[in-house]
Write a protein that holds these residues in place. Structure first.
Motif, PDB file in Angstrom:
ATOM      1  N   ARG A 265       0.867  -1.193   0.000  1.00 48.50           N
ATOM      2  CA  ARG A 265       0.000   0.000   0.000  1.00 48.50           C
ATOM      3  C   ARG A 265       0.897   1.234   0.000  1.00 48.50           C
ATOM      4  O   ARG A 265       1.810   1.352   0.824  1.00 48.50           O
ATOM      5  N   GLN A 266       0.596   2.173  -0.896  1.00 50.79           N
ATOM      6  CA  GLN A 266       1.413   3.367  -1.045  1.00 50.79           C
ATOM      7  C   GLN A 266       0.595   4.647  -0.945  1.00 50.79           C
ATOM      8  O   GLN A 266       1.138   5.739  -1.049  1.00 50.79           O
ATOM      9  N   HIS A 267      -0.712   4.510  -0.695  1.00 47.66           N
ATOM     10  CA  HIS A 267      -1.573   5.682  -0.583  1.00 47.66           C
ATOM     11  C   HIS A 267      -1.889   5.956   0.880  1.00 47.66           C
ATOM     12  O   HIS A 267      -1.589   5.148   1.769  1.00 47.66           O
ATOM     13  N   ALA A 268      -2.495   7.109   1.139  1.00 49.85           N
ATOM     14  CA  ALA A 268      -2.890   7.463   2.499  1.00 49.85           C
ATOM     15  C   ALA A 268      -3.890   6.443   3.045  1.00 49.85           C
ATOM     16  O   ALA A 268      -4.799   6.007   2.335  1.00 49.85           O
ATOM     17  N   ILE A 269      -3.712   6.059   4.307  1.00 49.50           N
ATOM     18  CA  ILE A 269      -4.599   5.097   4.969  1.00 49.50           C
ATOM     19  C   ILE A 269      -5.359   5.864   6.042  1.00 49.50           C
ATOM     20  O   ILE A 269      -4.776   6.287   7.044  1.00 49.50           O
ATOM     21  N   LYS A 270      -6.636   6.064   5.825  1.00 49.67           N
ATOM     22  CA  LYS A 270      -7.412   6.962   6.677  1.00 49.67           C
ATOM     23  C   LYS A 270      -7.906   6.271   7.945  1.00 49.67           C
ATOM     24  O   LYS A 270      -9.082   5.927   8.081  1.00 49.67           O
ATOM     25  N   THR A 271      -6.973   6.064   8.834  1.00 49.06           N
ATOM     26  CA  THR A 271      -7.306   5.466  10.126  1.00 49.06           C
ATOM     27  C   THR A 271      -6.318   5.962  11.167  1.00 49.06           C
ATOM     28  O   THR A 271      -5.411   6.742  10.868  1.00 49.06           O
ATOM     29  N   TRP A 272      -6.509   5.496  12.390  1.00 51.53           N
ATOM     30  CA  TRP A 272      -5.672   5.924  13.499  1.00 51.53           C
ATOM     31  C   TRP A 272      -4.340   5.181  13.523  1.00 51.53           C
ATOM     32  O   TRP A 272      -4.276   3.996  13.218  1.00 51.53           O
ATOM     33  N   ASP A 273      -3.273   5.894  13.921  1.00 47.85           N
ATOM     34  CA  ASP A 273      -2.030   5.216  14.292  1.00 47.85           C
ATOM     35  C   ASP A 273      -2.232   4.512  15.630  1.00 47.85           C
ATOM     36  O   ASP A 273      -1.873   3.356  15.804  1.00 47.85           O
ATOM     37  N   SER A 274      -2.784   5.270  16.588  1.00 46.26           N
ATOM     38  CA  SER A 274      -2.948   4.756  17.949  1.00 46.26           C
ATOM     39  C   SER A 274      -4.155   5.409  18.592  1.00 46.26           C
ATOM     40  O   SER A 274      -4.566   6.509  18.209  1.00 46.26           O
ATOM     41  N   VAL A 275      -4.733   4.717  19.546  1.00 47.15           N
ATOM     42  CA  VAL A 275      -5.871   5.225  20.316  1.00 47.15           C
ATOM     43  C   VAL A 275      -5.607   4.919  21.791  1.00 47.15           C
ATOM     44  O   VAL A 275      -5.258   3.791  22.148  1.00 47.15           O
ATOM     45  N   ASP A 276      -5.764   5.947  22.625  1.00 48.49           N
ATOM     46  CA  ASP A 276      -5.537   5.828  24.065  1.00 48.49           C
ATOM     47  C   ASP A 276      -6.848   6.101  24.789  1.00 48.49           C
ATOM     48  O   ASP A 276      -7.465   7.153  24.599  1.00 48.49           O
ATOM     49  N   VAL A 277      -7.273   5.148  25.608  1.00 50.07           N
ATOM     50  CA  VAL A 277      -8.601   5.204  26.215  1.00 50.07           C
ATOM     51  C   VAL A 277      -8.475   5.108  27.732  1.00 50.07           C
ATOM     52  O   VAL A 277      -7.756   4.256  28.254  1.00 50.07           O
ATOM     53  N   ALA A 278      -9.195   6.003  28.421  1.00 51.29           N
ATOM     54  CA  ALA A 278      -9.278   5.965  29.880  1.00 51.29           C
ATOM     55  C   ALA A 278     -10.719   5.660  30.267  1.00 51.29           C
ATOM     56  O   ALA A 278     -11.640   6.355  29.837  1.00 51.29           O
ATOM     57  N   VAL A 279     -10.906   4.614  31.065  1.00 45.43           N
ATOM     58  CA  VAL A 279     -12.238   4.201  31.497  1.00 45.43           C
ATOM     59  C   VAL A 279     -12.308   4.310  33.022  1.00 45.43           C
ATOM     60  O   VAL A 279     -11.408   3.831  33.723  1.00 45.43           O
ATOM     61  N   THR A 280     -13.359   4.936  33.521  1.00 45.95           N
ATOM     62  CA  THR A 280     -13.625   4.931  34.957  1.00 45.95           C
ATOM     63  C   THR A 280     -14.750   3.937  35.221  1.00 45.95           C
ATOM     64  O   THR A 280     -15.779   3.961  34.534  1.00 45.95           O
ATOM     65  N   TYR A 281     -14.523   3.050  36.207  1.00 44.09           N
ATOM     66  CA  TYR A 281     -15.464   1.967  36.473  1.00 44.09           C
ATOM     67  C   TYR A 281     -16.354   2.272  37.681  1.00 44.09           C
ATOM     68  O   TYR A 281     -16.129   3.249  38.406  1.00 44.09           O
ATOM     69  N   ASP A 282     -17.350   1.429  37.859  1.00 42.06           N
ATOM     70  CA  ASP A 282     -18.363   1.687  38.889  1.00 42.06           C
ATOM     71  C   ASP A 282     -17.813   1.636  40.306  1.00 42.06           C
ATOM     72  O   ASP A 282     -18.449   2.123  41.241  1.00 42.06           O
ATOM     73  N   ASN A 283     -16.629   1.047  40.497  1.00 42.77           N
ATOM     74  CA  ASN A 283     -16.013   1.035  41.825  1.00 42.77           C
ATOM     75  C   ASN A 283     -14.975   2.146  41.989  1.00 42.77           C
ATOM     76  O   ASN A 283     -14.239   2.170  42.971  1.00 42.77           O
ATOM     77  N   GLY A 284     -14.892   3.042  41.004  1.00 42.06           N
ATOM     78  CA  GLY A 284     -13.941   4.142  41.050  1.00 42.06           C
ATOM     79  C   GLY A 284     -12.604   3.833  40.416  1.00 42.06           C
ATOM     80  O   GLY A 284     -11.758   4.724  40.267  1.00 42.06           O
ATOM     81  N   MET A 285     -12.372   2.572  40.048  1.00 41.71           N
ATOM     82  CA  MET A 285     -11.103   2.177  39.432  1.00 41.71           C
ATOM     83  C   MET A 285     -10.954   2.812  38.055  1.00 41.71           C
ATOM     84  O   MET A 285     -11.929   2.985  37.325  1.00 41.71           O
ATOM     85  N   ARG A 286      -9.722   3.146  37.699  1.00 40.42           N
ATOM     86  CA  ARG A 286      -9.428   3.685  36.377  1.00 40.42           C
ATOM     87  C   ARG A 286      -8.694   2.631  35.566  1.00 40.42           C
ATOM     88  O   ARG A 286      -7.798   1.939  36.066  1.00 40.42           O
ATOM     89  N   GLY A 287      -9.094   2.507  34.311  1.00 37.63           N
ATOM     90  CA  GLY A 287      -8.397   1.628  33.384  1.00 37.63           C
ATOM     91  C   GLY A 287      -7.817   2.427  32.239  1.00 37.63           C
ATOM     92  O   GLY A 287      -8.546   3.196  31.594  1.00 37.63           O
ATOM     93  N   ASP A 288      -6.525   2.294  32.006  1.00 46.19           N
ATOM     94  CA  ASP A 288      -5.861   2.977  30.888  1.00 46.19           C
ATOM     95  C   ASP A 288      -5.478   1.945  29.839  1.00 46.19           C
ATOM     96  O   ASP A 288      -4.721   1.002  30.137  1.00 46.19           O
ATOM     97  N   TYR A 289      -5.983   2.128  28.615  1.00 42.24           N
ATOM     98  CA  TYR A 289      -5.775   1.177  27.532  1.00 42.24           C
ATOM     99  C   TYR A 289      -5.059   1.896  26.386  1.00 42.24           C
ATOM    100  O   TYR A 289      -5.594   2.850  25.805  1.00 42.24           O
ATOM    101  N   ASN A 290      -3.855   1.449  26.086  1.00 39.11           N
ATOM    102  CA  ASN A 290      -3.026   2.100  25.072  1.00 39.11           C
ATOM    103  C   ASN A 290      -2.750   1.115  23.940  1.00 39.11           C
ATOM    104  O   ASN A 290      -2.156   0.054  24.166  1.00 39.11           O
TER     105      ASN A 290
END
Length: 437
Positions: A265-290
């Motif tokens: 593939r030599q053309h532009a690829i219209k998507t993300w390189d990376s996505v970083d997500v922070a989730v707060t859960y019902d017990n107050g815990m934080r989850g970081d997903y990279n």
């Protein structure tokens, strides 16, 4: 199905990235020796005698393009070990429809691109099939709800290949975490795929993103073992390398000393390189997903994956590169290997087999199907002994929320307004919280 039938016919759609290494070889093992030998890896060996004589057969393999000939190649590969077996190679944009109508399999194994899971799953359930699907289950909550409702309505199994929950290192840490580490304040995870995934292997990269593709694994692990529910989702991401691939592939070619025209593939690829997500859960815990899918090919491992828990009484950390298997080979460099996922063994007098958590996850789904179809157990009795469709609802909701939030925050950032968007999750809806411009 009569009680005397002790066979399970499986049809597979999609070649899948790990087909030869994991999916296909797993079914070769099942066709040769049944499923009983794989049950120790999922803690179900007490059922080995009940299922030891169940014959598992692959009846058809379907892929989209006849021109590429992938299904034919796979069928030929199966015939090398099973020359007397009859497996049909099928093609078509909706190849599963013909397979369901013609072959009437007991199980449809879905290994299609991320955005082409829901339709074949729903069609298979309508046709009376059980389903095992590659992750993620689907990409939207509405699709997940349809699948969950249809599975319940038809009384069928929908198992998801969430193999990270069977990784023995991860399972060991997560199973004892609540007791040993106390309340968990934070979870940090990383899963990075090689650059070739987004630029060479997956023509459909623009239809998904690295968080949906691999972040779902760590979401499943956290939700399954810690029993938490997501409440808020914040996400940002980067669009640099792939969005400008038409230029950057030339620099990568220069650094590697190769001709840029050799890149698939030599053309532009219209998507993300990376996505970083922070989730707060019902017990107050934080989850970081990279997550990313631009990890250089020169990186020491096939992937980069790690998970770390921070509890109030202790902490735990699993990193693939720290498991202790490193080797250096002329022409390949220094590499780390992960036979825990799909190791090979060829015993004297036997045939090539695989072991590891990649196979274990498929075994969990197949065992659930056998228990329902042949042993006559109810869905309630089978319970959550495998990664169910229902267990994936919160995973899908986080994927959907993160995809929307990341896109909105990217637009705000490009406009100089920071990243102000987040999502609030209730049982019934995803509420996007976005300040007025």
């Amino acid at each position: 199905m009569t009680a005397s039938k002790r066979t399970i016919d499986v049809a597979i759609i999609g070649g899948g990235m790990f087909f030869d290494d994991i999916i296909g070889q797993t079914f070769k093992d099942f066709m040769r020796g049944g499923i009983a030998g794989a049950l120790t890896s999922i803690g179900m060996s007490h059922m080995a005698a009940d299922v030891a004589d169940v014959e598992i057969r692959v009846c058809a393999v379907g892929t989209r393009s006849e021109k590429s000939g992938t299904a034919g190649r796979i069928v030929q590969w199966f015939s090398e070990d099973f020359p007397d077996g009859k497996i049909d190679a099928c093609y078509g944009d909706a190849v599963w429809k013909d397979i369901l109508a013609t072959h009437k399999p007991d199980v449809l194994f879905v290994a299609t691109p991320d955005h082409v899971h829901a339709e074949p799953i729903l069609d298979a359930l309508d046709a009376g099939c059980d389903v095992i699907t590659e992750k993620p289950l689907c990409l939207t909550t509405s699709e997940a709800d349809q699948i969950i409702a249809k599975a319940r309505e038809t009384g069928r199994i929908v198992a998801v290949d969430m193999h990270k929950r069977y990784d023995p290192f991860v399972r060991e840490m997560m199973s004892k975490a609540p007791e040993q580490y106390g309340p968990i304040n934070r979870v940090r995870t990383v899963l990075e795929e090689p650059l070739e995934v987004s630029t060479d292997i997956f023509a459909w990269a623009e239809q998904s993103n690295p968080f949906a593709y691999v972040g779902c694994h760590w979401l499943d692990v956290v939700h399954h073992y810690l029993g938490v529910k997501p409440v808020t989702v914040f996400a940002t991401g980067q669009k640099n390398l792939l969005l400008n691939w038409d230029e950057h592939h030339k620099e990568i070619a220069r650094r590697r000393g190769v001709d840029p025209s050799t890149f698939k593939r030599q053309h532009a690829i219209k998507t993300w390189d990376s996505v970083d997500v922070a989730v707060t859960y019902d017990n107050g815990m934080r989850g970081d997903y990279n997550n990313n899918w631009i990890n250089p090919a020169e990186f020491e491992g096939a992937v980069n994956q790690e998970i770390e828990l921070y509890g109030i009484y202790g902490r735990g950390y699993v990193d693939q590169q720290d498991r202790g298997y490193r080797e250096a080979i002329i022409g390949d460099g220094s590499r780390t290997r992960n036979p825990s996922f799909g190791g090979r063994i060829h015993h004297i007098g036997g045939e090539l087999e695989i072991f590891g958590y990649g196979k274990a996850s498929i075994a969990a789904g197949m065992l659930a199907v056998i228990r329902r179809r042949i042993l006559g157990e109810s869905l309630e009795a089978i319970g959550d002994s495998y990664p169910t469709a229902a267990s994936q609802r919160d995973v899908v909701r986080v994927i959907e929320a993160a995809s929307v939030v990341a896109e909105k925050n990217y637009a705000h950032f490009e406009a100089g307004r920071g990243t102000p968007v987040t999502a609030l999750l209730s049982d019934s809806e995803i509420q996007i919280i976005e300040p007025k411009s």
